[in-house]
Scaffold this active site. Structure first.
Site, PDB file in Angstrom:
ATOM      1  N   LEU A  53       0.860  -1.174   0.000  1.00 37.71           N
ATOM      2  CA  LEU A  53       0.000   0.000   0.000  1.00 37.71           C
ATOM      3  C   LEU A  53       0.896   1.223   0.000  1.00 37.71           C
ATOM      4  O   LEU A  53       1.980   1.214   0.594  1.00 37.71           O
ATOM      5  CB  LEU A  53      -0.893   0.029   1.253  1.00 37.71           C
ATOM      6  CG  LEU A  53      -1.947  -1.072   1.411  1.00 37.71           C
ATOM      7  CD1 LEU A  53      -2.658  -0.918   2.750  1.00 37.71           C
ATOM      8  CD2 LEU A  53      -2.961  -1.033   0.280  1.00 37.71           C
ATOM      9  N   ASP A  54       0.445   2.283  -0.646  1.00 38.66           N
ATOM     10  CA  ASP A  54       1.201   3.533  -0.620  1.00 38.66           C
ATOM     11  C   ASP A  54       1.415   3.994   0.820  1.00 38.66           C
ATOM     12  O   ASP A  54       0.633   3.664   1.714  1.00 38.66           O
ATOM     13  CB  ASP A  54       0.446   4.636  -1.366  1.00 38.66           C
ATOM     14  CG  ASP A  54       0.279   4.334  -2.848  1.00 38.66           C
ATOM     15  OD1 ASP A  54       1.015   3.477  -3.362  1.00 38.66           O
ATOM     16  OD2 ASP A  54      -0.593   4.961  -3.466  1.00 38.66           O
ATOM     17  N   ARG A  55       2.450   4.775   1.000  1.00 37.69           N
ATOM     18  CA  ARG A  55       2.785   5.259   2.345  1.00 37.69           C
ATOM     19  C   ARG A  55       1.601   5.946   3.025  1.00 37.69           C
ATOM     20  O   ARG A  55       1.317   5.707   4.201  1.00 37.69           O
ATOM     21  CB  ARG A  55       3.965   6.235   2.249  1.00 37.69           C
ATOM     22  CG  ARG A  55       4.482   6.735   3.594  1.00 37.69           C
ATOM     23  CD  ARG A  55       5.729   7.578   3.409  1.00 37.69           C
ATOM     24  NE  ARG A  55       6.427   7.783   4.663  1.00 37.69           N
ATOM     25  CZ  ARG A  55       7.698   8.173   4.747  1.00 37.69           C
ATOM     26  NH1 ARG A  55       8.397   8.390   3.653  1.00 37.69           N
ATOM     27  NH2 ARG A  55       8.267   8.343   5.929  1.00 37.69           N
ATOM     28  N   THR A  57      -1.582   5.637   2.260  1.00 36.35           N
ATOM     29  CA  THR A  57      -2.809   4.846   2.220  1.00 36.35           C
ATOM     30  C   THR A  57      -2.868   3.941   3.439  1.00 36.35           C
ATOM     31  O   THR A  57      -1.892   3.262   3.768  1.00 36.35           O
ATOM     32  CB  THR A  57      -2.865   3.979   0.946  1.00 36.35           C
ATOM     33  OG1 THR A  57      -2.736   4.825  -0.202  1.00 36.35           O
ATOM     34  CG2 THR A  57      -4.177   3.225   0.871  1.00 36.35           C
TER      35      THR A  57
END
Length: 231
Positions: A53-55, A57
């Site tokens: 997951l993106d930082r 998110t």
């Protein structure tokens, strides 16, 4: 302490907080802590991330506890057998539902097919002047990415001119600045709220849900969204 959502002898899932990197990455920069290291310390054994997951998110992040299970689960993700559901707050009122089929360029400058389906859950209009408008409009959507490209949801919602509120790189910086100045909020409102997959050993269908954090709730309260299903 990381919130553990699911655990057995093969798998473990956490509710990743916004701002925590999954692991070291050239594209994500450096950090003092990483999800993979924190989880290893917390449970006292090695874990292997299956996806990322993106930082900024938050939400469901799944790991395996051994390399053999990692192979099985990686195949499930690669062949699109895993269903990922996100909620996001977008600028403006997006369509009631839409499939975004728009190719994206990855980190190595390679064009990749990318597909996202979303449907609109709620709409809001608040007295927040923005540019020539006296009010601001937003919507809550559930998004289901059929492919798993880098920053896919952030890029796709920018492409349809309804960027995710709080997203910097692929968002509306004027809106982000407005929310920071008005409400002291710079939260990126993207949350992986559900992951559904077949158990690698029993083949049982597993559903893992993650609740939103307090900052996401605060944005929802300002916009009068009912987020009880996600909190």
């Amino acid at each position: 302490m990381l919130e553990i959502l699911y655990r057995d002898e093969y798998l473990i899932a956490i509710n990743k907080p916004s701002g925590l990197l999954v692991h070291k990455s050239f594209y994500s920069g450096e950090a003092d802590t990483y999800a993979i290291q924190e989880l290893r310390k917390q449970i006292g054994q090695y874990v292997f991330p299956i996806h990322r997951l993106d930082r900024k998110t938050s939400g469901v992040l799944l790991f395996t506890l051994d390399k053999e299970t990692l192979k099985i689960m990686s195949e499930q993700f690669a062949t699109r057998q895993v269903e990922k559901k996100y909620i996001a707050i977008l600028r403006g009122w997006a369509k009631e539902e839409e499939t975004i089929n728009y190719d994206l360029i990855n980190e190595n400058e390679v064009r990749q097919n990318a597909i996202t389906y979303y449907h609109r859950l709620q709409i809001s209009e608040i007295e927040l002047p923005f540019l020539k408008h006296q009010t601001s409009r937003y919507c809550l959507v559930e998004a289901i990415p059929e492919t798993g490209r880098f920053h896919q949801l952030r890029k796709h919602f920018k492409h349809i001119l309804h960027p995710i509120l709080g997203c910097r790189k692929h968002g509306c910086n004027k809106q982000n600045k407005l929310w920071l100045q008005t409400f002291s909020i710079n939260k990126m409102t993207l949350h992986a709220h559900q992951l559904v997959f077949n158990h690698p050993i029993s083949n049982e269908r597993i559903m893992v849900n993650a609740t939103i954090d307090d900052e996401f709730k605060r944005v929802g309260d300002i916009l009068n969204f009912d987020l009880t299903l996600y909190s």
